[in-house]
Design a protein around this motif. Structure first.
Motif, PDB file in Angstrom:
ATOM      1  N   PHE A  17      42.571 -16.992  19.296  1.00  0.00           N
ATOM      2  CA  PHE A  17      42.125 -18.383  19.187  1.00  0.00           C
ATOM      3  C   PHE A  17      43.188 -19.253  18.523  1.00  0.00           C
ATOM      4  O   PHE A  17      43.482 -20.357  18.998  1.00  0.00           O
ATOM      5  N   SER A  18      43.786 -18.764  17.440  1.00  0.00           N
ATOM      6  CA  SER A  18      44.776 -19.584  16.736  1.00  0.00           C
ATOM      7  C   SER A  18      46.018 -19.812  17.599  1.00  0.00           C
ATOM      8  O   SER A  18      46.582 -20.904  17.597  1.00  0.00           O
ATOM      9  N   GLU A  19      46.426 -18.795  18.346  1.00  0.00           N
ATOM     10  CA  GLU A  19      47.576 -18.965  19.247  1.00  0.00           C
ATOM     11  C   GLU A  19      47.235 -19.951  20.359  1.00  0.00           C
ATOM     12  O   GLU A  19      48.059 -20.804  20.708  1.00  0.00           O
ATOM     13  N   TRP A  20      46.033 -19.868  20.915  1.00  0.00           N
ATOM     14  CA  TRP A  20      45.596 -20.812  21.950  1.00  0.00           C
ATOM     15  C   TRP A  20      45.591 -22.238  21.389  1.00  0.00           C
ATOM     16  O   TRP A  20      46.051 -23.170  22.043  1.00  0.00           O
ATOM     17  N   TYR A  21      45.105 -22.396  20.167  1.00  0.00           N
ATOM     18  CA  TYR A  21      45.029 -23.724  19.570  1.00  0.00           C
ATOM     19  C   TYR A  21      46.424 -24.293  19.312  1.00  0.00           C
ATOM     20  O   TYR A  21      46.676 -25.470  19.535  1.00  0.00           O
ATOM     21  N   LEU A  24      47.731 -25.508  22.479  1.00  0.00           N
ATOM     22  CA  LEU A  24      47.017 -26.724  22.867  1.00  0.00           C
ATOM     23  C   LEU A  24      47.510 -27.941  22.072  1.00  0.00           C
ATOM     24  O   LEU A  24      47.545 -29.051  22.597  1.00  0.00           O
ATOM     25  N   ALA A  25      47.900 -27.726  20.832  1.00  0.00           N
ATOM     26  CA  ALA A  25      48.363 -28.831  19.988  1.00  0.00           C
ATOM     27  C   ALA A  25      49.585 -29.524  20.592  1.00  0.00           C
ATOM     28  O   ALA A  25      49.754 -30.726  20.458  1.00  0.00           O
ATOM     29  N   GLY A  26      50.444 -28.776  21.251  1.00  0.00           N
ATOM     30  CA  GLY A  26      51.543 -29.374  22.004  1.00  0.00           C
ATOM     31  C   GLY A  26      52.815 -29.657  21.230  1.00  0.00           C
ATOM     32  O   GLY A  26      53.797 -30.105  21.813  1.00  0.00           O
ATOM     33  N   TYR A  27      52.840 -29.389  19.931  1.00  0.00           N
ATOM     34  CA  TYR A  27      54.058 -29.714  19.185  1.00  0.00           C
ATOM     35  C   TYR A  27      55.233 -28.830  19.593  1.00  0.00           C
ATOM     36  O   TYR A  27      56.384 -29.267  19.529  1.00  0.00           O
ATOM     37  N   ARG A  28      54.960 -27.618  20.033  1.00  0.00           N
ATOM     38  CA  ARG A  28      56.046 -26.738  20.480  1.00  0.00           C
ATOM     39  C   ARG A  28      56.676 -27.253  21.773  1.00  0.00           C
ATOM     40  O   ARG A  28      57.867 -27.032  22.020  1.00  0.00           O
ATOM     41  N   LYS A  29      55.895 -27.941  22.583  1.00  0.00           N
ATOM     42  CA  LYS A  29      56.422 -28.491  23.838  1.00  0.00           C
ATOM     43  C   LYS A  29      57.370 -29.651  23.580  1.00  0.00           C
ATOM     44  O   LYS A  29      58.152 -30.025  24.448  1.00  0.00           O
ATOM     45  N   LEU A  30      57.304 -30.219  22.386  1.00  0.00           N
ATOM     46  CA  LEU A  30      58.216 -31.293  21.992  1.00  0.00           C
ATOM     47  C   LEU A  30      59.396 -30.759  21.188  1.00  0.00           C
ATOM     48  O   LEU A  30      60.245 -31.521  20.742  1.00  0.00           O
ATOM     49  N   GLY A  31      59.430 -29.446  20.963  1.00  0.00           N
ATOM     50  CA  GLY A  31      60.526 -28.839  20.228  1.00  0.00           C
ATOM     51  C   GLY A  31      60.309 -28.823  18.724  1.00  0.00           C
ATOM     52  O   GLY A  31      61.256 -28.617  17.970  1.00  0.00           O
ATOM     53  N   LEU A  32      59.085 -29.041  18.275  1.00  0.00           N
ATOM     54  CA  LEU A  32      58.797 -29.062  16.841  1.00  0.00           C
ATOM     55  C   LEU A  32      58.284 -27.714  16.368  1.00  0.00           C
ATOM     56  O   LEU A  32      57.656 -26.975  17.114  1.00  0.00           O
ATOM     57  N   ARG A  33      58.544 -27.433  15.106  1.00  0.00           N
ATOM     58  CA  ARG A  33      57.936 -26.288  14.438  1.00  0.00           C
ATOM     59  C   ARG A  33      56.715 -26.789  13.683  1.00  0.00           C
ATOM     60  O   ARG A  33      56.569 -27.982  13.427  1.00  0.00           O
ATOM     61  N   CYS A  34      55.867 -25.865  13.303  1.00  0.00           N
ATOM     62  CA  CYS A  34      54.613 -26.211  12.633  1.00  0.00           C
ATOM     63  C   CYS A  34      54.861 -27.061  11.378  1.00  0.00           C
ATOM     64  O   CYS A  34      54.194 -28.067  11.161  1.00  0.00           O
ATOM     65  N   GLU A  35      55.821 -26.690  10.564  1.00  0.00           N
ATOM     66  CA  GLU A  35      56.035 -27.403   9.301  1.00  0.00           C
ATOM     67  C   GLU A  35      56.798 -28.709   9.478  1.00  0.00           C
ATOM     68  O   GLU A  35      56.927 -29.475   8.530  1.00  0.00           O
ATOM     69  N   ASP A  36      57.271 -28.985  10.679  1.00  0.00           N
ATOM     70  CA  ASP A  36      57.845 -30.301  10.958  1.00  0.00           C
ATOM     71  C   ASP A  36      56.755 -31.372  10.947  1.00  0.00           C
ATOM     72  O   ASP A  36      57.047 -32.556  10.819  1.00  0.00           O
ATOM     73  N   LEU A  37      55.504 -30.957  11.086  1.00  0.00           N
ATOM     74  CA  LEU A  37      54.384 -31.889  11.123  1.00  0.00           C
ATOM     75  C   LEU A  37      53.928 -32.320   9.732  1.00  0.00           C
ATOM     76  O   LEU A  37      53.126 -33.244   9.615  1.00  0.00           O
ATOM     77  N   LEU A  38      54.435 -31.662   8.689  1.00  0.00           N
ATOM     78  CA  LEU A  38      54.045 -32.037   7.325  1.00  0.00           C
ATOM     79  C   LEU A  38      54.654 -33.384   6.972  1.00  0.00           C
ATOM     80  O   LEU A  38      55.842 -33.622   7.199  1.00  0.00           O
ATOM     81  N   MET A  39      53.838 -34.259   6.409  1.00  0.00           N
ATOM     82  CA  MET A  39      54.277 -35.614   6.087  1.00  0.00           C
ATOM     83  C   MET A  39      55.045 -35.633   4.769  1.00  0.00           C
ATOM     84  O   MET A  39      54.604 -35.045   3.781  1.00  0.00           O
TER      85      MET A  39
END
Length: 112
Positions: A17-21, A24-39
């Motif tokens: 489920f977490s991998e599917w989510y 689905l979030a799509g940030y990897r398709k933009l070339g971002l890593r998870c922690e790039d989303l931290l403000m």
């Protein structure tokens, strides 16, 4: 014996489920890593980013600028340039944890 199987079943279910989510979030398709989303508005995150090695900091900003450009053009990267799950590592967490420990230590010191 049934408990470990149940636990592993639920663990596998959660991991799927977490991998599917994440996909689905799509940030990897933009070339971002998870922690790039931290403000960076969070002082701990801002300090952690400031402590990153120069090369890692430049890569972070490059990924963010590229993602912003792609987002404005309503496009995504070619599939071979997407961030793979094994590349999506937590590179900022150790720095954030260190900053939080230092802040807590400073507060404890000031209370004495």
């Amino acid at each position: 014996m049934a408990v470990p199987r149940r636990a592993s079943f639920y663990q596998r279910l959660w991991n799927s489920f977490s991998e599917w989510y994440r996909d689905l979030a799509g940030y990897r398709k933009l070339g971002l890593r998870c922690e790039d989303l931290l403000m960076e508005e969070d002082p701990d995150v801002a300090e952690a980013v400031a402590r990153l090695p120069k090369e890692e900091k430049e890569l972070r900003y490059y990924r963010m600028v590229r993602a912003l450009d792609l987002s404005m053009k309503h496009r995504i990267l070619p599939r071979d340039q997407w961030i793979k799950p094994e590349e999506d590592i937590l590179y900022l967490t150790p720095y954030i944890e260190q900053v939080q420990r230092e802040r807590k230590e400073k507060l404890d010191w000031e209370r004495q």
